[in-house]
Design a protein around this motif. Structure first.
Motif, PDB file in Angstrom:
ATOM      1  N   LEU A  13       0.830  -1.203   0.000  1.00  0.00           N
ATOM      2  CA  LEU A  13       0.000   0.000   0.000  1.00  0.00           C
ATOM      3  C   LEU A  13       0.864   1.252   0.000  1.00  0.00           C
ATOM      4  CD1 LEU A  13      -2.777   1.352   0.192  1.00  0.00           C
ATOM      5  CD2 LEU A  13      -2.634   1.093   2.694  1.00  0.00           C
ATOM      6  N   TYR A  14       0.588   2.143  -0.935  1.00  0.00           N
ATOM      7  CA  TYR A  14       1.325   3.384  -1.154  1.00  0.00           C
ATOM      8  C   TYR A  14       0.334   4.521  -0.903  1.00  0.00           C
ATOM      9  CZ  TYR A  14       4.259   6.557  -4.150  1.00  0.00           C
ATOM     10  OH  TYR A  14       5.027   7.576  -4.665  1.00  0.00           O
ATOM     11  N   VAL A  15       0.559   5.293   0.145  1.00  0.00           N
ATOM     12  CA  VAL A  15      -0.373   6.373   0.466  1.00  0.00           C
ATOM     13  C   VAL A  15       0.223   7.724   0.085  1.00  0.00           C
ATOM     14  CG1 VAL A  15      -1.602   5.127   2.275  1.00  0.00           C
ATOM     15  CG2 VAL A  15       0.413   6.489   2.886  1.00  0.00           C
ATOM     16  N   THR A  17      -0.232  11.834   0.606  1.00  0.00           N
ATOM     17  CA  THR A  17      -0.801  12.733   1.610  1.00  0.00           C
ATOM     18  C   THR A  17      -1.893  13.626   1.042  1.00  0.00           C
ATOM     19  OG1 THR A  17       0.907  14.403   1.202  1.00  0.00           O
ATOM     20  CG2 THR A  17       1.321  12.810   2.967  1.00  0.00           C
ATOM     21  N   ALA A  34      -1.975   5.638   8.973  1.00  0.00           N
ATOM     22  CA  ALA A  34      -1.918   4.847   7.738  1.00  0.00           C
ATOM     23  C   ALA A  34      -0.801   3.810   7.814  1.00  0.00           C
ATOM     24  CB  ALA A  34      -1.718   5.768   6.540  1.00  0.00           C
ATOM     25  N   ALA A  39       0.456   0.726   5.520  1.00  0.00           N
ATOM     26  CA  ALA A  39       1.087   1.442   4.400  1.00  0.00           C
ATOM     27  C   ALA A  39       2.589   1.249   4.421  1.00  0.00           C
ATOM     28  CB  ALA A  39       0.740   2.921   4.467  1.00  0.00           C
ATOM     29  N   VAL A  42       5.107   6.085   1.513  1.00  0.00           N
ATOM     30  CA  VAL A  42       4.409   7.348   1.759  1.00  0.00           C
ATOM     31  C   VAL A  42       4.947   8.392   0.794  1.00  0.00           C
ATOM     32  CG1 VAL A  42       4.013   9.222   3.411  1.00  0.00           C
ATOM     33  CG2 VAL A  42       4.056   6.832   4.203  1.00  0.00           C
ATOM     34  N   ILE A 194      -5.270   8.081  -2.086  1.00  0.00           N
ATOM     35  CA  ILE A 194      -5.337   9.282  -1.247  1.00  0.00           C
ATOM     36  C   ILE A 194      -6.635   9.219  -0.448  1.00  0.00           C
ATOM     37  CG2 ILE A 194      -5.332  11.802  -1.169  1.00  0.00           C
ATOM     38  CD1 ILE A 194      -3.964  11.826  -3.893  1.00  0.00           C
ATOM     39  N   VAL A 197      -8.025   6.289   1.987  1.00  0.00           N
ATOM     40  CA  VAL A 197      -7.456   6.213   3.334  1.00  0.00           C
ATOM     41  C   VAL A 197      -7.683   7.506   4.100  1.00  0.00           C
ATOM     42  CG1 VAL A 197      -5.274   6.106   4.628  1.00  0.00           C
ATOM     43  CG2 VAL A 197      -5.775   4.410   2.852  1.00  0.00           C
ATOM     44  N   PHE A 198      -7.279   8.638   3.521  1.00  0.00           N
ATOM     45  CA  PHE A 198      -7.243   9.875   4.307  1.00  0.00           C
ATOM     46  C   PHE A 198      -8.594  10.587   4.437  1.00  0.00           C
ATOM     47  CE2 PHE A 198      -2.667   9.526   3.088  1.00  0.00           C
ATOM     48  CZ  PHE A 198      -2.208   9.278   4.376  1.00  0.00           C
ATOM     49  N   ALA A 207      -6.766   1.706   5.888  1.00  0.00           N
ATOM     50  CA  ALA A 207      -5.523   1.145   5.352  1.00  0.00           C
ATOM     51  C   ALA A 207      -5.496  -0.368   5.533  1.00  0.00           C
ATOM     52  CB  ALA A 207      -4.327   1.791   6.041  1.00  0.00           C
TER      53      ALA A 207
END
Length: 231
Positions: A13-15, A17, A34, A39, A42, A194, A197-198, A207
């Motif tokens: 998982l690549y989050v 911001t 996350a 994650a 980041v 993006i 998750v956020f 996540a």
């Protein structure tokens, strides 16, 4: 740059911001949640002109990622990435050329991770791979709330790139814990999000849900048999 990070860390998982929703301490806390949810990569993405805030946030996130052994990528800004000790940068269509970016890091004695947005453009992906991109991102996989007018990319391009180009592959754009199942058969190395998750009321749980969905379907794969004329 963190000595812990290698290109083998470019999985999962690549989050990215959401600085329109969170800033400063709240941003760091959101990313921490996350990471706690699974994650592994980041990316700090902020398009504002607030240089002082961007420097503060990027430095704090770089430290957070080092502490947890996660890869930290800065969107666009090579100077900022170097300043805060990020593991690398992500480049889009309108950013500096990959070879120029690589040279800037090399001048500082740094071997940076450089990712490239390829959209649905196979020729761009082939060129980026030939120039030494460390990972290739494709999207939008689905309609995206962050970039509602972004052109779509077919899921099949993930499998094509993974098989043909020998680089980690990332899918991005409108991905949720439900529709990610449609992508995992094509075996992307990373899934970038993006809002999923956020924008969630519980960032850690969101996540975790994505990581669970990715793992549940990662055992399924398909053979990509593209016509050479279309590649």
């Amino acid at each position: 740059m963190s000595e812990m990070m290698t290109r083998e860390n470019l999985t999962g998982l690549y989050v990215i911001t959401d600085t329109t929703r969170f800033q400063r301490a709240a941003l760091v806390e959101s990313v921490s949640e996350a990471i706690a949810g699974g994650a592994r990569v980041v990316q700090y993405r902020d398009k504002s002109d607030d240089v002082a805030r961007r420097r503060e946030e990027a430095a704090a996130l770089a430290e957070l990622c080092r502490r947890h052994g996660r890869s930290f990528i800065v969107n666009d800004d090579v100077a900022l990435a170097i300043e805060v000790g990020a593991d690398g940068v992500h480049l889009g269509r309108d950013d500096a050329p990959l070879t120029e970016t690589r040279a800037r890091f090399a001048a500082e004695g740094l071997d940076a991770i450089i990712g490239v947005s390829c959209y649905a453009d196979r020729l761009r992906a082939e060129r980026a791979a030939a120039e030494g991109a460390d990972y290739l991102a494709f999207g939008a996989m689905f309609p995206s709330p962050t970039k509602p007018h972004a052109p779509g990319a077919p899921a099949e391009v993930l499998g094509w790139a993974r098989e043909r180009l020998g680089r980690p592959v990332c899918g991005i754009g409108g991905i949720t814990a439900t529709n990610v199942r449609d992508l995992m058969a094509h075996r992307p190395d990373m899934i970038a999000v993006i809002s999923e998750v956020f924008a969630a009321p519980d960032i850690r749980a969101a996540a975790e849900a994505l990581c669970h969905a990715m793992a549940a379907d990662n055992t399924e794969s398909i053979q990509t048999t593209e016509d050479p004329e279309t590649s």
